[in-house]
Design a protein around this motif. Structure first.
Motif, PDB file in Angstrom:
ATOM      1  N   LYS A  20       1.035  -1.134   0.107  1.00  0.00           N
ATOM      2  CA  LYS A  20       0.041   0.002   0.206  1.00  0.00           C
ATOM      3  C   LYS A  20       0.782   1.153   0.133  1.00  0.00           C
ATOM      4  O   LYS A  20       0.443   2.321   0.619  1.00  0.00           O
ATOM      5  CB  LYS A  20      -1.063  -0.071   1.126  1.00  0.00           C
ATOM      6  N   TYR A  21       2.092   1.126  -0.771  1.00  0.00           N
ATOM      7  CA  TYR A  21       2.718   2.376  -0.690  1.00  0.00           C
ATOM      8  C   TYR A  21       2.130   3.012  -2.087  1.00  0.00           C
ATOM      9  O   TYR A  21       2.515   2.397  -3.286  1.00  0.00           O
ATOM     10  CB  TYR A  21       4.337   2.096  -1.087  1.00  0.00           C
ATOM     11  N   THR A  23       2.623   6.261  -3.608  1.00  0.00           N
ATOM     12  CA  THR A  23       3.777   7.164  -4.095  1.00  0.00           C
ATOM     13  C   THR A  23       4.979   7.247  -3.389  1.00  0.00           C
ATOM     14  O   THR A  23       5.122   6.873  -2.152  1.00  0.00           O
ATOM     15  CB  THR A  23       3.163   8.754  -4.136  1.00  0.00           C
TER      16      THR A  23
HETATM   17  P1  AMP Z   1      11.586   3.837   7.402  1.00  0.00           P
HETATM   18  O1  AMP Z   1      11.912   5.379   7.237  1.00  0.00           O
HETATM   19  O2  AMP Z   1      12.306   3.030   6.262  1.00  0.00           O
HETATM   20  O3  AMP Z   1      11.635   3.501   8.677  1.00  0.00           O
HETATM   21  O4  AMP Z   1      10.282   3.922   6.762  1.00  0.00           O
HETATM   22  C1  AMP Z   1       8.895   4.470   7.731  1.00  0.00           C
HETATM   23  C2  AMP Z   1       7.744   3.910   7.257  1.00  0.00           C
HETATM   24  O5  AMP Z   1       7.177   4.475   6.101  1.00  0.00           O
HETATM   25  C3  AMP Z   1       7.832   2.313   7.376  1.00  0.00           C
HETATM   26  O6  AMP Z   1       6.595   1.787   8.124  1.00  0.00           O
HETATM   27  C4  AMP Z   1       7.569   1.911   5.692  1.00  0.00           C
HETATM   28  O7  AMP Z   1       6.747   0.711   5.770  1.00  0.00           O
HETATM   29  C5  AMP Z   1       6.693   3.193   5.462  1.00  0.00           C
HETATM   30  N1  AMP Z   1       6.971   3.369   3.995  1.00  0.00           N
HETATM   31  C6  AMP Z   1       7.986   3.627   3.507  1.00  0.00           C
HETATM   32  N2  AMP Z   1       8.056   3.939   2.136  1.00  0.00           N
HETATM   33  C7  AMP Z   1       6.588   4.255   1.979  1.00  0.00           C
HETATM   34  C8  AMP Z   1       5.780   4.790   1.027  1.00  0.00           C
HETATM   35  N3  AMP Z   1       6.168   4.879  -0.403  1.00  0.00           N
HETATM   36  N4  AMP Z   1       4.644   4.840   0.907  1.00  0.00           N
HETATM   37  C9  AMP Z   1       3.884   4.758   2.372  1.00  0.00           C
HETATM   38  N5  AMP Z   1       4.617   4.267   3.357  1.00  0.00           N
HETATM   39  C10 AMP Z   1       5.981   3.915   3.267  1.00  0.00           C
END
Ligand code: AMP
Length: 381
Positions: A20-21, A23
């Protein structure tokens, strides 16, 4: 700009959609195409910016196009991290996204605090290794793994690794790596030490700076309760019950206080667990996953845990005690208001804390809404 323009194959695009990412986050937009092109990266970004996927996705993609299997125990990708929690989280990300490819790349997280023998056995055939520096050196000296075939080196939360005293270990590890490789360095801040690593280890890196804290702070509603020390316990119970909080992360400054707060909550019928460096790895992992699954209502943590905890949409963080630095305050409350959802941060302010909290607010450029805790009837809590 959608994910489909970044150069990733359809298997990964499917995985991304299922996560569910919708963008790509700013760091992903820049880092993914650059990493696929073989460039070094210097990413100034925090947990919450999406930095994990920004290197996990292109690394997995690159591996799908490599046909030569690695010599046994010669890992191709090394991800160095400061904490066990982060090692496990990154390993999970590699597994989640890697699963969508027909040919699996074996990855493994190794860290201290658990027996080394199973890790030695599991290292058979591993291509992507996520490791904390101390345990990695132990495994190298036992000849369980070699770094001579590393093609990609990732240093995640490099500033934290230095803060935790891993500098010497990191230098030893760097000396064992082949000169020809791709290096991806991520750090929340750009200190002199990080600059030295950059100069010595990275080759014309693409510098990506994501000011995640500022965006996040706008999403966080900050409240401060004026309260004397001895009334903090009842106030905490009042807030949890009165505000109907189902998932709350509470911060204390010491291990002892974390245990005490969790204990008191449990005695009062509020399901809580503490998580800190004195707990075994197994207990920490179990508490974190029970909390994530909603089976523990309150998780009480010390600062060491503040960075690595990755939980989507954590609604509320409570500072039972204030951290020493404004930076730590932001890291703590940054657990909420992440991934574009809003959150609430509550701080308990004793008369002794007033001055310190003023400094924190000034540094952060935001003012909290104050509530006088003395006016709340806490007798039944
Ligand atoms: P991180 O900074 O890698 O710890 O990621 C932070 C959170 O954002 C994690 O829960 C990821 O699963 C989520 N995440 C990362 N990229 C995206 C995206 N493009 N859209 C939505 N959620 C994301």
């Amino acid at each position: 700009m959608p994910f489909s323009t970044l150069g990733l194959s359809s298997s990964l695009l499917k995985a991304i959609a299922e996560q569910k990412y919708s963008t790509p986050f700013p760091i992903q937009k820049e880092a993914i195409p650059a990493i696929l092109n073989g460039k070094d990266i210097l990413g100034i970004a925090q947990t919450g910016s999406g930095k994990t996927a920004s290197f996990v996705l292109p690394i997995l993609e690159q591996f799908q196009h490599q046909s030569t299997p690695s010599k046994n125990r010669h890992v191709k990708v090394l991800v160095l991290v400061p904490t066990r929690e982060l090692a496990i989280q990154i390993n999970n990300a590699f597994n989640i996204f890697g699963n969508y490819f027909p040919a699996k790349t074996k990855c493994l997280a190794v860290h201290g605090g658990v027996s080394i023998n199973p890790q030695m056995i599991e290292l058979q055939g591993v291509e992507i290794l996520i490791a904390t520096p101390g345990r990695l050196l132990e495994l190298i000296s036992s000849k369980a793994v070699s770094l001579s075939a590393v093609q990609v080196l990732v240093l995640d939360e490099a500033d934290k690794m230095l803060n935790l005293g891993f500098k010497e270990e990191m230098t030893q590890i760097f000396e064992l790596l082949p000169a020809k490789r791709q290096t991806l360095l991520f750090s929340a801040t750009l200190s002199n030490d990080i600059n030295t690593i950059n100069k010595n280890l990275l080759h014309e890196p693409l510098v990506i700076k994501v000011d995640e804290e500022i965006t996040n702070l706008d999403l966080i509603e900050q409240t401060a309760y004026r309260i004397p020390e001895e009334r903090k316990g009842p106030l905490l119970r009042y807030i949890i019950i009165h505000n109907d909080l189902e998932q709350v992360l509470v911060f204390t400054s010491t291990v002892h206080r974390a245990d005490m707060v969790a204990d008191k909550l449990n005695k009062n019928g509020i399901n809580a667990s503490s998580i800190h460096s004195k707990k075994s790895q197994g207990t920490r992992t179990a508490a974190l996953s029970l909390f994530k699954a909603g089976k523990i209502r309150v998780l009480v943590a010390t600062d060491l845990m503040a960075r690595g905890i990755d939980i989507k949409f954590l609604p509320c963080v409570i500072n039972y005690e204030l951290p020493r630095s404004p930076k730590d305050y932001v890291h703590r409350i940054g657990r909420t208001g992440r991934a574009e959802s809003s959150g609430e941060a509550i701080s308990f302010i004793t008369p002794e804390d007033e001055h310190h909290f003023k400094i924190i607010q000034k540094k952060m450029g935001k003012i909290a809404t104050f509530i006088d805790g003395n006016e709340i009837d806490l007798n039944v809590y």
